[in-house]
Design an enzyme around this catalytic site. Structure first.
Site, PDB file in Angstrom:
ATOM      1  N   GLU A  37       0.825  -1.211   0.000  1.00 24.91           N
ATOM      2  CA  GLU A  37       0.000   0.000   0.000  1.00 24.91           C
ATOM      3  C   GLU A  37       0.858   1.259   0.000  1.00 24.91           C
ATOM      4  O   GLU A  37       0.518   2.252  -0.639  1.00 24.91           O
ATOM      5  CB  GLU A  37      -0.921   0.012   1.228  1.00 24.91           C
ATOM      6  CG  GLU A  37      -1.918  -1.145   1.276  1.00 24.91           C
ATOM      7  CD  GLU A  37      -1.412  -2.326   2.082  1.00 24.91           C
ATOM      8  OE1 GLU A  37      -2.221  -2.952   2.784  1.00 24.91           O
ATOM      9  OE2 GLU A  37      -0.190  -2.641   1.995  1.00 24.91           O
ATOM     10  N   CYS A  64      -0.690   0.302   7.568  1.00 28.41           N
ATOM     11  CA  CYS A  64      -1.128   0.720   6.237  1.00 28.41           C
ATOM     12  C   CYS A  64      -2.554   1.279   6.257  1.00 28.41           C
ATOM     13  O   CYS A  64      -2.898   2.147   5.451  1.00 28.41           O
ATOM     14  CB  CYS A  64      -1.039  -0.442   5.261  1.00 28.41           C
ATOM     15  SG  CYS A  64       0.657  -0.924   4.902  1.00 28.41           S
TER      16      CYS A  64
END
Length: 367
Positions: free
Chosen positions: A57, A89
Site C-alpha cells: 500500500e 497501512c
C-alpha cells in the site's frame, strides 16, 4: 447483488499479479499487491518486496500522490492496523483520503484480524471484502498456515524412477531426474523460508542445499538481481552431531540451523527419533520460519507422512526402470489393509523436461 464490478475484478487481478513479484523475496512476510485507481485509471500500484521494507500500500500511495484522494485501493490482503517494523497501512490509507478499499481477504494474523477493516470503516471509508479471495489465499499458503496452526507449510520433494526407486541397490542415485527437473527444484527452493534435510543426506551427497543462481530459470534471472533472491535457511536434523566443518554446507551462502543435542535447536526425542511437530513449532516461534522445503531420504519422508506433517508432496518421476532391488521412496510402512494406505489428492500433473512432476496433497485420516 455483488458489490464488485468488472473493473473491480480487473484491478484486483492486477494486484494479485503484482503480489506474485515478491514470491522469492518477501518470506516470512506474505506476498501482497496493491492498486489504486481513480476515474477508471490506475494512478498508483506496488507490491511488498521484503520483510522490514514498505508494504504494498505504501508503494502504491507514493506512486499515486495526491491522486489517491477519492480513489479506490485494491489490496490482496487486509491492510495492517498495528505498528511493526513499518507503520500501519490502514492509517496511511486514511491519511491518503481514499474513498474505498477493496480487500481480497481478511488477514488471519491475530494482530490484524479485522482491525484494519474496522479502522478504515470508522474513518468513513467504504470497505468491501472477498474479491478473488481464493486467488489471494493461493498467494500465501505458508503465511496462512502459520497464522492458523502455528506450524509451517511443509513441501516434501521426492524423486524416483517410474517404478518408484530412489537409488540402485548399491546406493547410486545421481542423477535419476533430468536437468530440467533439478532446475525446477531450484525454483521451489528459492520460494521457501528454509530447506530441511538430515545429516545423513548432507553427508552422503555432500549437499549444499542452497539456491544456485546459475540453475534458476531464465525467467527468474531476467526479472530479479541475484542479490534480490534470498538464500533459505538450511535446517539439518543432526541428532548424533555427525556434521563436520569440511562439508560444503558450511562453506556455501545461507544460514544454518542444526537440530540436535549440540545444535541450535535441542529437540524432543520420541522412541529414538526427533519429535518433528515440536521442532517445527520451534522453527516458527524462534526462527520465524513458516515454509519448509524438505529434501531427504525415505526415513524422514516416512516419518513426516506418518505424522501427517506434509502439506504438499512434490514428486518427480523419471522415465527409467531401476528394478525392485533398488531403494524405494518411503521404505516399509507396515500396512496390513488398503484402508491403512495414505491417500493423495493430485493438484497438478505436468511434464518437466522428460520427467513427470506430480503435486499432491495428503488426505487427512479420520481419527
Amino acid at each position: 447483488m455483488s458489490p464488485f464490478s468488472e473493473f473491480d475484478f480487473q484491478m484486483m487481478s492486477r494486484a494479485i499479479f503484482l503480489a506474485k513479484k515478491g514470491i522469492y523475496t518477501t518470506a516470512p512476510n506474505p506476498n501482497v499487491g496493491c492498486v489504486i485507481a481513480r476515474n477508471g485509471d490506475i494512478v498508483g500500484e506496488g507490491y511488498h518486496h521484503r520483510a522490514g521494507e514498505p508494504h504494498a500500500e505504501v508503494h502504491a500511495m507514493r506512486a499515486a500522490g495526491n491522486s489517491s484522494v477519492g480513489a479506490t485501493a485494491y489490496v490482496t490482503l487486509e491492510p495492517c492496523s498495528h505498528f511493526g517494523r513499518t507503520p500501519p497501512c490502514a492509517e496511511g490509507l486514511i491519511k491518503a483520503k481514499v474513498a474505498r478499499v477493496v480487500c481480497a481477504m481478511q488477514d488471519p494474523n491475530p494482530k490484524v484480524a479485522g482491525r484494519g477493516i474496522a479502522m478504515l470503516r470508522d474513518a468513513g471509508i467504504v470497505v468491501d471484502v472477498g474479491l478473488l479471495e481464493a486467488d489471494a489465499h493461493a498467494l500465501n499458503p505458508a503465511f496462512l498456515k502459520r497464522m492458523k496452526t502455528g506450524l509451517p507449510f511443509v513441501q516434501l520433494k521426492m524423486a524416483a524412477s517410474l517404478d518408484g526407486q530412489t537409488a540402485l541397490s548399491n546406493g547410486v542415485s545421481q542423477w535419476i531426474t533430468s536437468p530440467q527437473s533439478r532446475q525446477n527444484v531450484q525454483e521451489y527452493r528459492a520460494r521457501s523460508c528454509a530447506i530441511l534435510s538430515t545429516s545423513k543426506t548432507v553427508i552422503d551427497d555432500d549437499a549444499s542445499l542452497n539456491v544456485r543462481w546459475s540453475d534458476l530459470p531464465s525467467s527468474i534471472q531476467s526479472a530479479y538481481n541475484e542479490s534480490d533472491v534470498r538464500q533459505p535457511v538450511r535446517v539439518i536434523l543432526d541428532r548424533k552431531a555427525e556434521l563436520t566443518k569440511n562439508l560444503k554446507i558450511f562453506n556455501t551462502p545461507g544460514d544454518l540451523i542444526r537440530v540436535g543435542q549440540s545444535g541450535e535447536i535441542t529437540p524432543k526425542v520420541i522412541q529414538q527419533r526427533i519429535d518433528l511437530a515440536s521442532t517445527f513449532q520451534e522453527l516458527v516461534n524462534s526462527h520465524n520460519i513458516n515454509h519448509l522445503w524438505v529434501e531427504a531420504g525415505a526415513t524422514l519422508a516416512r516419518s513426516l507422512i506418518q505424522d501427517e506433517l506434509v502439506d504438499e508432496l512434490i514428486l518427480y518421476l523419471a522415465p527409467k526402470l531401476m528394478g525392485s532391488d533398488g531403494r524405494g521412496l518411503f521404505g516399509a510402512l507396515g500396512l496390513e489393509s488398503m484402508t491403512e494406505t495414505h491417500k493423495l489428492a493430485i493438484q497438478d500433473l505436468r511434464q518437466i523436461g522428460p520427467d513427470i512432476r506430480i503435486v499432491a496433497t495428503l488426505i487427512k485420516k479420520d481419527k
